[in-house]
Design a protein around this motif. Structure first.
Motif, PDB file in Angstrom:
ATOM      1  N   GLU A 374      37.248  -3.331  51.908  1.00  0.00           N
ATOM      2  CA  GLU A 374      37.305  -2.407  53.045  1.00  0.00           C
ATOM      3  C   GLU A 374      35.913  -1.918  53.412  1.00  0.00           C
ATOM      4  OE1 GLU A 374      39.359   1.889  54.279  1.00  0.00           O
ATOM      5  OE2 GLU A 374      39.870   0.899  52.377  1.00  0.00           O
ATOM      6  N   GLU A 375      35.109  -1.620  52.407  1.00  0.00           N
ATOM      7  CA  GLU A 375      33.744  -1.174  52.673  1.00  0.00           C
ATOM      8  C   GLU A 375      32.917  -2.290  53.298  1.00  0.00           C
ATOM      9  OE1 GLU A 375      33.115   2.188  49.185  1.00  0.00           O
ATOM     10  OE2 GLU A 375      33.051   0.065  48.649  1.00  0.00           O
ATOM     11  N   ARG A 377      34.078  -4.663  55.249  1.00  0.00           N
ATOM     12  CA  ARG A 377      34.512  -4.781  56.652  1.00  0.00           C
ATOM     13  C   ARG A 377      33.837  -3.725  57.517  1.00  0.00           C
ATOM     14  NH1 ARG A 377      39.505  -6.234  54.238  1.00  0.00           N
ATOM     15  NH2 ARG A 377      40.193  -4.052  54.169  1.00  0.00           N
ATOM     16  N   ARG A 378      33.652  -2.538  56.963  1.00  0.00           N
ATOM     17  CA  ARG A 378      32.992  -1.484  57.747  1.00  0.00           C
ATOM     18  C   ARG A 378      31.516  -1.798  57.995  1.00  0.00           C
ATOM     19  NH1 ARG A 378      36.221   2.375  54.615  1.00  0.00           N
ATOM     20  NH2 ARG A 378      34.432   2.806  53.252  1.00  0.00           N
ATOM     21  N   LEU A 379      30.922  -2.620  57.127  1.00  0.00           N
ATOM     22  CA  LEU A 379      29.521  -3.006  57.327  1.00  0.00           C
ATOM     23  C   LEU A 379      29.336  -4.042  58.432  1.00  0.00           C
ATOM     24  CD1 LEU A 379      28.335  -3.479  53.617  1.00  0.00           C
ATOM     25  CD2 LEU A 379      27.774  -1.564  55.115  1.00  0.00           C
ATOM     26  N   ARG A 382      27.440  -3.403  61.912  1.00  0.00           N
ATOM     27  CA  ARG A 382      26.005  -3.133  61.761  1.00  0.00           C
ATOM     28  C   ARG A 382      25.245  -4.377  61.327  1.00  0.00           C
ATOM     29  NH1 ARG A 382      22.914  -0.901  57.331  1.00  0.00           N
ATOM     30  NH2 ARG A 382      24.799  -0.299  56.211  1.00  0.00           N
ATOM     31  N   TRP A 396      29.900  -9.466  53.637  1.00  0.00           N
ATOM     32  CA  TRP A 396      31.017  -9.811  52.769  1.00  0.00           C
ATOM     33  C   TRP A 396      30.557 -10.021  51.331  1.00  0.00           C
ATOM     34  CZ3 TRP A 396      35.873  -8.972  52.974  1.00  0.00           C
ATOM     35  CH2 TRP A 396      36.528  -8.887  54.205  1.00  0.00           C
TER      36      TRP A 396
END
Length: 493
Positions: A374-375, A377-379, A382, A396
């Motif tokens: 999940e973290e 995917r949030r990257l 950017r 990833w």
């Protein structure tokens, strides 16, 4: 394919850095410091034929667990070539990076580059613990590696994500099965302690050392642990000691995109348009891998990114990359696949080396930061803005590299401060893709105001020494041979 050259091993929990919590034996107070190395003719290794000339090999015994220095030992393979002149200064130890690179295999090929230094130094390197002959690990066999090539390292669906993360977990299990107890004792701190034992056994009062890429991380950790034993240390292609897992991935995304821009401009193309065209090619490969001339093998998106990344390490690869991209745009992925194979250590017979296996064992033991899917995917937004070519892969990778690793990580960031140490020469290259230039200034600052001395080269490729700058080479040589410390901030253009 793991992350691009995971030269980011993180080290040094404060509790393990105190003198009373295990460490190299003090001078002469332990049998291991008194061992005599039985230097003899070098044999062939899995990665290279037997070197000619005056190269000699030996095995150093070191504790498996530095908190139990009287316990089980492991053997570390060493290689050396004695100084060729009459005014010998001692041993100069080399670590070429990775982590996971074999110094025994690499040093003979580097001899011509450091011929000037060879006049006054014994050239020495070794296979660190977990690497090649240094109790090396193999986490999976060639068949399993080939099968994993079909996985998408930038998953686009829940099924692809499960496959990607599941493969990462299986890789870790294979490493644990192969490494056994070494799985918990292959950290950069362990290797720094091995390095000080090596210094003592070689008979040197202080350590003279040349660290490249991840070898700069190792050198910084050594300087922190043993500041009074620092002799002349050169750190070239410098890992940023202040960056965590996500920070390193972001640094590399910027660095590789910066190098790609330089490559495209060298061909006379608009860098923005060229980047978009390569990104579009990768999107097509994500949907449909491309044929190659090798039966049974196709060029995937991940393999294509790997091949492009390899070419960023040196502009000597750029003509080959141009031909590979032209061929791929015409539907033939063979040349990009060949570049990826070279990066991944695959030889003509289809056998894969183990560098990336050791790399993962060492870096995942060092690194306790474990971003989730999940973290990652949030990257993505950017990182994609930083680089449409490399961003997805490196975002990833923050989640996949140490996913479900069987051994907990130890540290967030390395401690490299070295108060009281002699000056350490830190060499940064403004065009470095894998260890971007900004990390060199941060390393120099972290070492300390009176210790870190920054030398800048306005060049391209990974590393500076021996890359064509007479200014860099003469400055480094003068420091190592004569102790001449340059002005902090000196620039070679």
């Amino acid at each position: 394919m793991g992350r691009f050259a995971r030269w980011t091993a993180l080290v040094a929990a404060a509790a393990l850095l105190t003198a009373g919590c295990g460490g190299s034996p003090d001078e002469g107070d332990h049998p291991l410091t008194e061992q005599r190395l039985d230097w003899g003719r070098c044999g062939a290794t899995a990665d290279s034929p037997a070197p000619g000339g005056d190269w000699q090999c030996a095995t150093l015994r070191a504790p498996l667990d530095w908190s139990e220095p009287d316990g089980e030992t492991i053997g570390l393979a060493l290689i050396r070539s004695p100084a060729r002149g009459d005014e010998r200064l001692g041993s100069l130890l080399f670590n070429f990076g990775g982590p996971g690179g074999s110094g025994v295999s690499a040093l003979p090929g580097y001899g011509d580059t450091v011929a000037t230094l060879h006049d006054r130094y014994d050239l020495v390197s070794w296979d660190p613990r977990g690497v090649a002959a240094g109790a090396g690990v193999r986490c999976r066999d060639d068949r399993e590696i080939r099968a994993a090539e079909s996985l998408d390292a930038t998953p686009d669906s829940p099924a692809e994500e499960r496959a990607y993360l599941g493969d990462a977990a299986r890789f870790g299990s294979g490493c644990e099965k192969s490494a056994g107890r070494l799985m918990r004792h292959a950290s950069t701190t362990d290797t720094a302690r091995d390095l000080d034992l090596m210094r003592q056994v070689l008979g040197d009062d202080t350590l003279h050392y040349f660290g490249i890429s991840y070898g700069t991380e190792l050198g910084g950790v050594y300087a922190h642990l043993f500041p009074r034993r620092v002799g002349r240390l050169v750190l070239d292609a410098v890992v940023d000691p202040t960056a965590g897992t996500v920070g390193h991935a972001g640094n590399q995304t910027r660095g590789f995109q910066r190098a790609l821009r330089g490559y495209l401009q060298s061909t006379g193309r608009d860098a923005g348009q060229g980047t978009r065209e390569i990104a579009a090619l990768l999107d097509r490969l994500d949907a449909r891998p491309m044929r190659t001339s090798t039966p049974g093998r196709r060029l995937t998106q991940t393999l294509a990114v790997t091949g492009i990344a390899l070419a960023m390490y040196s502009d000597s690869f750029w003509p080959q990359l141009t031909g590979a991209l032209e061929a791929a745009h015409e539907g033939d992925g063979s040349e990009l696949l060949a570049l990826a194979d070279r990066y991944n250590g695959r030889d003509a017979s289809g056998h894969y080396g183990t560098t990336t296996h050791a790399q993962r064992v060492i870096s995942c033991l060092d690194d306790r930061q474990r971003p989730t899917a999940e973290e990652a995917r949030r990257l993505l937004p950017r990182f994609e803005r930083l680089s449409p070519v490399f961003g997805d892969f490196l975002a990833w990778d923050t989640a996949g590299w140490c996913h479900d690793w069987p051994v907990p990580g130890q540290y967030d960031n390395p401690e490299v401060s070295a108060p009281g140490a002699a000056p350490v020469l830190v060499v940064g290259n403004t065009g470095d893709p894998a260890t971007p230039y900004e990390g060199a200034r941060r390393m120099a600052d972290e070492l300390g105001e009176d210790t870190g001395v920054l030398l800048t080269w306005k060049g391209t490729g990974h590393g500076a020494y021996g890359s064509g700058s007479a200014c860099v080479d003469s400055t480094v040589d003068a420091y190592l041979l004569n102790g001449a410390v340059p002005r902090d901030g000196k620039v070679c253009s």
